[in-house]
Design a protein around this motif. Structure first.
Motif, PDB file in Angstrom:
ATOM      1  N   GLY A   8       0.653  -1.415  -0.018  1.00  0.00           N
ATOM      2  CA  GLY A   8       0.076   0.093  -0.002  1.00  0.00           C
ATOM      3  C   GLY A   8       0.816   1.282  -0.062  1.00  0.00           C
ATOM      4  O   GLY A   8       1.573   1.582  -1.089  1.00  0.00           O
ATOM      5  N   SER A 193       7.703  -2.280   1.136  1.00  0.00           N
ATOM      6  CA  SER A 193       6.355  -2.788   1.574  1.00  0.00           C
ATOM      7  C   SER A 193       6.572  -3.824   2.531  1.00  0.00           C
ATOM      8  O   SER A 193       7.609  -4.549   2.622  1.00  0.00           O
ATOM      9  CB  SER A 193       5.511  -3.171   0.620  1.00  0.00           C
ATOM     10  N   ASN A 194       5.471  -3.905   3.367  1.00  0.00           N
ATOM     11  CA  ASN A 194       5.465  -4.880   4.373  1.00  0.00           C
ATOM     12  C   ASN A 194       5.959  -6.242   3.833  1.00  0.00           C
ATOM     13  O   ASN A 194       5.413  -6.919   3.004  1.00  0.00           O
ATOM     14  CB  ASN A 194       4.080  -4.904   5.087  1.00  0.00           C
ATOM     15  N   SER A 198       2.361  -7.659   2.588  1.00  0.00           N
ATOM     16  CA  SER A 198       2.031  -7.116   1.439  1.00  0.00           C
ATOM     17  C   SER A 198       2.888  -7.926   0.430  1.00  0.00           C
ATOM     18  O   SER A 198       2.509  -8.182  -0.697  1.00  0.00           O
ATOM     19  CB  SER A 198       2.473  -5.683   1.333  1.00  0.00           C
ATOM     20  N   PRO A 224      12.085  -2.111   3.647  1.00  0.00           N
ATOM     21  CA  PRO A 224      11.166  -1.280   4.299  1.00  0.00           C
ATOM     22  C   PRO A 224      11.382  -1.222   5.894  1.00  0.00           C
ATOM     23  O   PRO A 224      10.891  -0.432   6.670  1.00  0.00           O
ATOM     24  CB  PRO A 224       9.868  -2.111   4.274  1.00  0.00           C
ATOM     25  N   ILE A 231       9.276   2.293   9.012  1.00  0.00           N
ATOM     26  CA  ILE A 231       8.837   3.640   9.147  1.00  0.00           C
ATOM     27  C   ILE A 231       7.373   3.828   9.760  1.00  0.00           C
ATOM     28  O   ILE A 231       7.213   4.797  10.283  1.00  0.00           O
ATOM     29  CB  ILE A 231       9.076   4.277   7.442  1.00  0.00           C
ATOM     30  N   THR A 287      17.192   5.841   2.311  1.00  0.00           N
ATOM     31  CA  THR A 287      15.798   5.658   1.808  1.00  0.00           C
ATOM     32  C   THR A 287      14.637   6.096   2.356  1.00  0.00           C
ATOM     33  O   THR A 287      13.582   5.600   2.169  1.00  0.00           O
ATOM     34  CB  THR A 287      15.797   4.117   1.852  1.00  0.00           C
TER      35      THR A 287
HETATM   36  P1  GDP Z   1       0.597  -0.737   3.830  1.00  0.00           P
HETATM   37  O1  GDP Z   1       0.034  -1.725   3.187  1.00  0.00           O
HETATM   38  O2  GDP Z   1      -0.085   0.690   3.782  1.00  0.00           O
HETATM   39  O3  GDP Z   1       1.031  -0.800   5.135  1.00  0.00           O
HETATM   40  O4  GDP Z   1       1.961  -0.373   2.949  1.00  0.00           O
HETATM   41  P2  GDP Z   1       3.066  -1.166   2.289  1.00  0.00           P
HETATM   42  O5  GDP Z   1       3.118  -2.643   2.801  1.00  0.00           O
HETATM   43  O6  GDP Z   1       3.532  -0.882   1.041  1.00  0.00           O
HETATM   44  O7  GDP Z   1       4.310  -0.384   3.387  1.00  0.00           O
HETATM   45  C1  GDP Z   1       4.613  -0.504   4.590  1.00  0.00           C
HETATM   46  C2  GDP Z   1       6.139  -0.357   4.895  1.00  0.00           C
HETATM   47  O8  GDP Z   1       6.500   0.665   3.931  1.00  0.00           O
HETATM   48  C3  GDP Z   1       6.347  -0.294   6.223  1.00  0.00           C
HETATM   49  O9  GDP Z   1       7.170  -1.512   6.322  1.00  0.00           O
HETATM   50  C4  GDP Z   1       7.437   0.856   6.222  1.00  0.00           C
HETATM   51  O10 GDP Z   1       8.532   0.717   6.928  1.00  0.00           O
HETATM   52  C5  GDP Z   1       7.782   1.043   4.675  1.00  0.00           C
HETATM   53  N1  GDP Z   1       8.066   2.424   4.255  1.00  0.00           N
HETATM   54  C6  GDP Z   1       6.999   3.402   4.319  1.00  0.00           C
HETATM   55  N2  GDP Z   1       7.844   4.641   4.113  1.00  0.00           N
HETATM   56  C7  GDP Z   1       9.018   4.426   3.853  1.00  0.00           C
HETATM   57  C8  GDP Z   1      10.222   5.243   3.651  1.00  0.00           C
HETATM   58  O11 GDP Z   1      10.211   6.137   3.316  1.00  0.00           O
HETATM   59  N3  GDP Z   1      11.157   4.623   3.259  1.00  0.00           N
HETATM   60  C9  GDP Z   1      11.210   3.015   3.490  1.00  0.00           C
HETATM   61  N4  GDP Z   1      12.707   2.530   3.331  1.00  0.00           N
HETATM   62  N5  GDP Z   1      10.375   2.484   3.818  1.00  0.00           N
HETATM   63  C10 GDP Z   1       9.152   3.081   4.134  1.00  0.00           C
END
Ligand code: GDP
Length: 305
Positions: A8, A193-194, A198, A224, A231, A287
């Motif tokens: 996400g 992403s997670n 994810s 991530p 984050i 990052t």
């Molecule tokens: P969700 O499904 O909305 O939780 O989103 P995702 O799975 O795409 O992303 C969540 C992950 O994105 C988390 O583990 C965060 O640590 C990582 N994340 C978010 N922003 C950043 C960033 O600016 N830099 C890095 N490296 N990771 C990020």
């Protein structure tokens, strides 16, 4: 051609930067549907939607979910009617779910419905659901198995995670073009992403992990986990609950069988040698994506791979 595996918000933020450097037509995004949930009879695809909303410039980036400027009058009325309203559904957001559900009820697949939503939002990028089959991420907590959204939104990720189950995974087939887009790409990007709920879900769909191993594309991931913590979001609780340590190295181990390059944060530079011993190249950079410039800079590092 570039294919990205996306969850996400973390993915959506990174992809915003990437699309400043590559043409929308050249990007295919494989999205997570493990968080999909039915609410009030509507099919909701939280991760597919946040990616589409963000890339269309419609997302509420401050809140981290939903549409900018959305109102919640429908939800207020549902509450008055005595329904459970823990899942935040904005009025405009609801329109997307009405549209999607109507298409699904008419017999269209989730791939086709997603395509229609992207087109209506003016996107030329392709967003593919990982599967059109039923797939549900459930979290095992002391009380039993609950849907991921119930754990994450209703219970605010406060429970101890005892396990994660992907209901439907053994029989879920990849949606059309998913495997093909990995095989035909020059570059495959695993978004920040997670890694469990994810990316892990996408990897569990039959044929996806194998395609990542077989493809001639360079496969690059962005960690991530930064300085031993996500984050944002519950990646740390999920990783710990499954017995992983919370580090870039632990994420690298999950991806080790198919990853060529891993981009980790400067703050984790001390893990570089350890990660390289898993058989991948490691690049360190900042990052953290705070501004658009940050996102573009990170995307540049990925493209340089
Ligand atoms: P969700 O499904 O909305 O939780 O989103 P995702 O799975 O795409 O992303 C969540 C992950 O994105 C988390 O583990 C965060 O640590 C990582 N994340 C978010 N922003 C950043 C960033 O600016 N830099 C890095 N490296 N990771 C990020």
């Amino acid at each position: 051609l570039i294919t990205a595996l996306a969850g996400g918000v973390g993915a959506a933020r990174f992809l915003t930067g990437l699309l400043k450097l590559v043409k929308e037509e050249d990007l295919t995004i494989i999205g997570n549907t493990g968080d999909d949930i039915e609410m009030f009879g509507f099919h909701i695809s939280p991760d597919l939607d946040i990616v589409a909303y963000t890339l269309a410039g419609l997302a509420d980036e401050k809140k981290g979910w939903g549409l900018e400027g959305d109102t919640f009058r429908c939800l207020d009325m549902l509450k008055k009617l005595g329904l459970e309203t823990w899942f935040n559904l904005g009025d405009k957001d609801l329109a997307t779910h009405i549209f999607r559900t109507e298409l699904l009820n008419k017999g269209f697949t989730l791939s086709e419905a997603t395509d229609s939503i992207c087109q209506a939002l003016g996107l030329r990028v392709k967003i593919l659901p990982m599967t059109n089959d039923r797939f549900e991420t459930r979290i095992r907590i002391e009380e039993g198995l609950v849907h991921f959204e119930e754990y994450f939104v209703k219970r605010e990720a406060k429970d101890n995670v005892l396990g994660v189950e992907f209901v439907g995974a053994p029989s879920a087939r990849p949606a059309p073009k998913v495997v093909d887009s990995i095989m035909k790409a020059k570059l495959v990007i695993i978004c920040p992403s997670n890694p469990i709920v994810s990316i892990g879900t996408i990897l569990s769909v039959d044929g996806v992990r194998n395609a990542l191993k077989q493809t001639n594309a360079k496969v690059v991931a962005i960690s991530p986990i930064v300085a031993g913590a996500p984050i944002k979001g519950p990646a740390d609780k999920l990783m710990r609950g499954l017995g992983f340590e919370v580090s870039a190295f632990a994420v690298a181990k999950i991806y080790a069988d198919f990853l060529d390059d891993f981009i980790i944060d400067d703050q984790d530079a001390s893990e570089k040698t350890q990660i390289e011993s898993l058989g991948m190249r490691v690049k360190t950079t900042n990052t953290l994506m705070k501004t658009l410039e940050d996102k573009v800079r990170l995307a540049k590092v990925v493209l340089e791979c």
